[in-house]
Design an enzyme around this catalytic site. Structure first.
Site, PDB file in Angstrom:
ATOM      1  N   GLU A 285      -3.276 -39.750  44.466  1.00 32.54           N
ATOM      2  CA  GLU A 285      -3.605 -41.414  44.925  1.00 32.54           C
ATOM      3  C   GLU A 285      -2.547 -42.170  43.259  1.00 32.54           C
ATOM      4  OE1 GLU A 285      -6.380 -42.096  46.803  1.00 32.54           O
ATOM      5  OE2 GLU A 285      -6.837 -40.730  48.521  1.00 32.54           O
TER       6      GLU A 285
ATOM      7  N   CYS B  85     -19.780 -38.632  40.534  1.00 31.16           N
ATOM      8  CA  CYS B  85     -20.444 -39.772  40.331  1.00 31.16           C
ATOM      9  C   CYS B  85     -21.288 -40.016  42.131  1.00 31.16           C
ATOM     10  CB  CYS B  85     -19.642 -41.009  39.873  1.00 31.16           C
ATOM     11  SG  CYS B  85     -19.009 -40.282  37.699  1.00 31.16           S
TER      12      CYS B  85
ATOM     13  N   GLY C  81     -10.319 -38.462  39.136  1.00 31.78           N
ATOM     14  CA  GLY C  81     -10.591 -38.126  37.409  1.00 31.78           C
ATOM     15  C   GLY C  81     -11.045 -38.611  36.563  1.00 31.78           C
TER      16      GLY C  81
ATOM     17  N   SER D 144     -10.462 -46.051  31.592  1.00 31.38           N
ATOM     18  CA  SER D 144     -11.084 -46.234  31.725  1.00 31.38           C
ATOM     19  C   SER D 144     -11.942 -45.058  31.829  1.00 31.38           C
ATOM     20  CB  SER D 144     -11.870 -46.545  33.298  1.00 31.38           C
ATOM     21  OG  SER D 144     -12.835 -46.572  33.794  1.00 31.38           O
TER      22      SER D 144
ATOM     23  N   SER E 142     -17.210 -47.447  32.944  1.00 27.98           N
ATOM     24  CA  SER E 142     -17.857 -47.195  34.376  1.00 27.98           C
ATOM     25  C   SER E 142     -19.509 -46.907  33.934  1.00 27.98           C
ATOM     26  CB  SER E 142     -16.995 -46.220  34.788  1.00 27.98           C
ATOM     27  OG  SER E 142     -16.457 -46.056  35.242  1.00 27.98           O
TER      28      SER E 142
ATOM     29  N   HIS F  47     -21.995 -48.967  35.376  1.00 29.12           N
ATOM     30  CA  HIS F  47     -23.014 -49.446  36.320  1.00 29.12           C
ATOM     31  C   HIS F  47     -24.321 -48.604  36.712  1.00 29.12           C
ATOM     32  CE1 HIS F  47     -18.802 -48.393  38.076  1.00 29.12           C
ATOM     33  NE2 HIS F  47     -18.701 -47.429  37.493  1.00 29.12           N
TER      34      HIS F  47
ATOM     35  N   CYS G 210     -10.664 -44.790  44.922  1.00 27.04           N
ATOM     36  CA  CYS G 210     -10.195 -44.594  45.186  1.00 27.04           C
ATOM     37  C   CYS G 210     -10.280 -42.828  46.203  1.00 27.04           C
ATOM     38  CB  CYS G 210     -11.127 -43.534  43.962  1.00 27.04           C
ATOM     39  SG  CYS G 210      -9.983 -41.939  42.293  1.00 27.04           S
TER      40      CYS G 210
END
Length: 400
Positions: free
Chosen positions: A125, A149, A201, A233, A255, A257, A375
């Site tokens: 995508e 994740c 990915g 990223s 990332s 989080h 995503c």
């Protein structure tokens, strides 16, 4: 709702993809460096003295003009064009589905043929997000992902294979094709102004292809997107972070989080291999980081999980000394997830604390929720369709 923590031995780190790339019988020239293009020209008999000029012509037609076949490349002799067409293509990935949100966000599902076996073709995508002052394209680097994740929909999809440089560049070219965004655009503006490697990915587990692709995307004689408008990223592949700064030189996003290893081990299992302390040290060592080139720390807001003011306070403490901004991301729900998005009041309190501590803390506006723009969602949804429904989607995408 607090998801159950996985056992410690459930860590998933870099794995060998299940498949390797099998090029079509007639390979595309998209994604090749200038030296590689010169080699291909040599293979079809172009004299060494002509190769540099012909490479520049090809580069201009492919990446500046967006030519979709060799016949369009009228400054190249007919004989060479015929030889090129006999042995190569300038094909992009095929659009098999397109969704357009009420807010203008566009999402494409792209097919990547594997040799001549259509049954083994895979899909990724990319998403275009228009804003008042920019247009951002979110690009994928792998088919699936190995990181698992827990809040990410792509984490539910197995890692199949790495993308080639051509398949990564091809996503940018597809977007420009669909948006009529090449050099002959009448108003001279660009719709795709920014690139973020935040799709399917982990880019730093496909380092060479991502590097080669981004160097092409940033080349001033072609696609020409400034490296300061390209963001890579990563979930924290520490050994390749400094290398990315040295060899690619684009903006970096992490990332993150979570601010405690125990929670980040659950949200981002890679943390068990590269914990927060090591990750932040790599950020401090990232070449070129400055107040003008700040590192972005992405922080998805999960209700009752990582959104307390104590989390905000520790986040500020952890980032001390790093040229940083914190991008707060309201969680984009997907079918089957155990997480919920933080309440808006809590997001604002979290953001205000960070801002008052001296860090930019924009809250990312949720985009494309009506088209499942998180995503991996379009890929998962289309995989559930029957063959007839998928053929209908492809026909609609091709005639749109």
């Amino acid at each position: 709702m607090q998801p159950t923590t996985e056992p410690h031995n459930a860590i998933l780190v870099e794995k060998t993809p299940l498949e390797t790339y099998v090029p079509p019988a007639k390979p595309s020239l998209i994604g090749l460096s200038r030296n590689e293009l010169a080699d291909r020209l040599g293979e079809i008999g172009v004299a060494p003295a002509q190769r540099k000029m012909r490479v520049q012509q090809l580069w201009h037609w492919m990446y500046f003009r967006g030519a979709q076949n060799f016949d369009e490349m009228t400054s190249i002799s007919k004989g060479i064009r015929a030889e090129l067409a006999q042995h190569f293509t300038v094909d992009r990935p095929e659009v098999v589905a397109e969704q357009i949100s009420n807010d203008g966000t566009r999402k494409w599902l792209l097919r990547l043929p594997s040799g001549d076996n259509v049954e083994k073709a895979h899909e990724v995508e990319c998403v275009y997000i228009p804003e008042t002052d920019r247009g951002t394209l979110c690009v994928s680097s792998q088919v699936g992902c190995t990181l698992n994740c827990s809040f990410c929909h792509t984490g539910t999809q197995r890692l199949v294979r790495n993308l080639t440089a051509g398949e990564i560049v091809g996503q940018v070219m597809v977007a420009r094709d669909r948006l009529n965004d090449w050099a002959d655009r009448e108003d001279g503006t660009r719709r795709v102004t920014n690139i973020v490697m935040m799709g399917m990915g982990e880019p730093l587990y496909n380092f060479d292809a991502v590097r080669d692709a981004l160097l092409i995307v940033g080349d001033n004689e072609g696609i020409g997107i400034s490296r300061r408008r390209i963001t890579l990223s990563t979930s924290g592949v520490v050994p390749n972070i400094v290398r990315a700064g040295e060899e690619i030189g684009v903006m970096l996003a992490i990332s993150l989080h979570a601010v405690r290893d125990e929670l980040r081990n659950e949200l981002v299992p890679l943390n068990r291999k590269y914990p927060i302390k090591e990750l932040l040290q790599a950020c401090r060592d990232y070449p070129g980081a400055s107040n003008a080139r700040r590192i972005t720390f992405e922080y998805v807001m999960l209700k009752g999980v990582n959104d307390s003011l104590d989390d905000a306070k520790l986040l500020v403490k952890l980032l001390k000394g790093i040229h940083a901004k914190i991008n707060l991301i309201p969680f984009n729900p997907w079918p089957g997830t155990a997480y919920e998005c933080s309440d808006w009041d809590q997001i604002e309190k979290f953001s205000e604390y960070i801002f008052n501590a001296g860090y930019s803390s924009p809250v990312r506006t949720p985009r494309g929720r009506d088209i499942l723009a998180a995503c991996g969602q379009l890929k998962s949804e289309t995989e559930k369709l029957s063959a007839r429904e998928r053929q209908t989607l492809r026909a609609m995408a091709m005639t749109d």
